[in-house]
Design a protein around this motif. Sequence first.
Motif, PDB file in Angstrom:
ATOM      1  N   LEU A 138      43.623  12.057 -59.092  1.00  0.00           N
ATOM      2  CA  LEU A 138      44.603  11.038 -58.740  1.00  0.00           C
ATOM      3  C   LEU A 138      44.749  11.021 -57.224  1.00  0.00           C
ATOM      4  N   ASP A 139      44.505   9.866 -56.625  1.00  0.00           N
ATOM      5  CA  ASP A 139      44.601   9.681 -55.180  1.00  0.00           C
ATOM      6  C   ASP A 139      45.919   8.984 -54.873  1.00  0.00           C
ATOM      7  N   ILE A 140      46.847   9.717 -54.250  1.00  0.00           N
ATOM      8  CA  ILE A 140      48.191   9.194 -54.018  1.00  0.00           C
ATOM      9  C   ILE A 140      48.178   8.027 -53.048  1.00  0.00           C
ATOM     10  N   ASN A 141      47.476   8.180 -51.936  1.00  0.00           N
ATOM     11  CA  ASN A 141      47.488   7.138 -50.909  1.00  0.00           C
ATOM     12  C   ASN A 141      46.779   5.871 -51.361  1.00  0.00           C
ATOM     13  N   ALA A 142      45.668   6.040 -52.078  1.00  0.00           N
ATOM     14  CA  ALA A 142      44.896   4.879 -52.539  1.00  0.00           C
ATOM     15  C   ALA A 142      45.449   4.298 -53.835  1.00  0.00           C
ATOM     16  N   PHE A 143      46.441   4.988 -54.437  1.00  0.00           N
ATOM     17  CA  PHE A 143      47.045   4.535 -55.685  1.00  0.00           C
ATOM     18  C   PHE A 143      45.951   4.306 -56.744  1.00  0.00           C
ATOM     19  N   SER A 144      45.035   5.305 -56.851  1.00  0.00           N
ATOM     20  CA  SER A 144      43.897   5.138 -57.743  1.00  0.00           C
ATOM     21  C   SER A 144      43.664   6.409 -58.550  1.00  0.00           C
ATOM     22  N   VAL A 145      42.929   6.242 -59.649  1.00  0.00           N
ATOM     23  CA  VAL A 145      42.617   7.365 -60.531  1.00  0.00           C
ATOM     24  C   VAL A 145      41.141   7.322 -60.895  1.00  0.00           C
TER      25      VAL A 145
END
Length: 231
Positions: free
Chosen positions: A142-149
């Motif tokens: 889970l990438d917090i800054n990119a809001f992606s999984v």
Amino acid sequence: MPKRILLVEDDREISQLIESHLKQENYEVFIALDGEEAESFIDKEVFDLVLLDLMLPKINGMDVLKRIREKSVVPVMIISARGSDLDKALGLGFGADDYLSKPFSMIELTARVQAAIRRATQYVRTDHQPTEDRIHYKDLTLDINAFSVLVRGQSVPLTSKEFHILKLFLTYQSRVFTKEQIYQSVWQEDYYGNENVINVHIRRLREKIEEDPSNPQFICTIWGIGYKLGG
């Protein structure tokens, strides 16, 4: 800068009423009178929130919602005269963040709009935040800054609430969460036994990240208590 809202409503009188009220609250409002026009807006513009009626000409609201979720995690609030539990479950199941049944007051609409945008622009309210931009668990990232999984190396599109539910579990990887705790953390509202809302979102999240949703390896049920990460 004013927040941008796409209002998808075929009733001109209702759309003008909502537009006028939201503009008074300093929102920038774009109006689509049918599903085809809504999809055109979605392809070309970026919004902070979509208010979506279900009974639309040309392309119905559920199909518009599916199209939105194919490319965006923008908060979507359904506003519809179809207020049955089944309609609400379907709307939430297809990725809506909230459901407001007609008729409704402008005060309630404004409060819901503010809450939806606030939830989408803030991370889950916890007493501890990860020190890294990415959180890993098994073959899930889970990438917090990119809001992606990423799941098994593949990008998985999640709604705002699905992302925050997953982030909650990944932040506290050994903790069991009750449905009330999940609701209060992600929705940031008091819990009044809204089990169906949690059940729908957990089911949809499992369908997206689990190889076998009926035998989950990431989000597991702890019977009589709630859910936790892993077995």
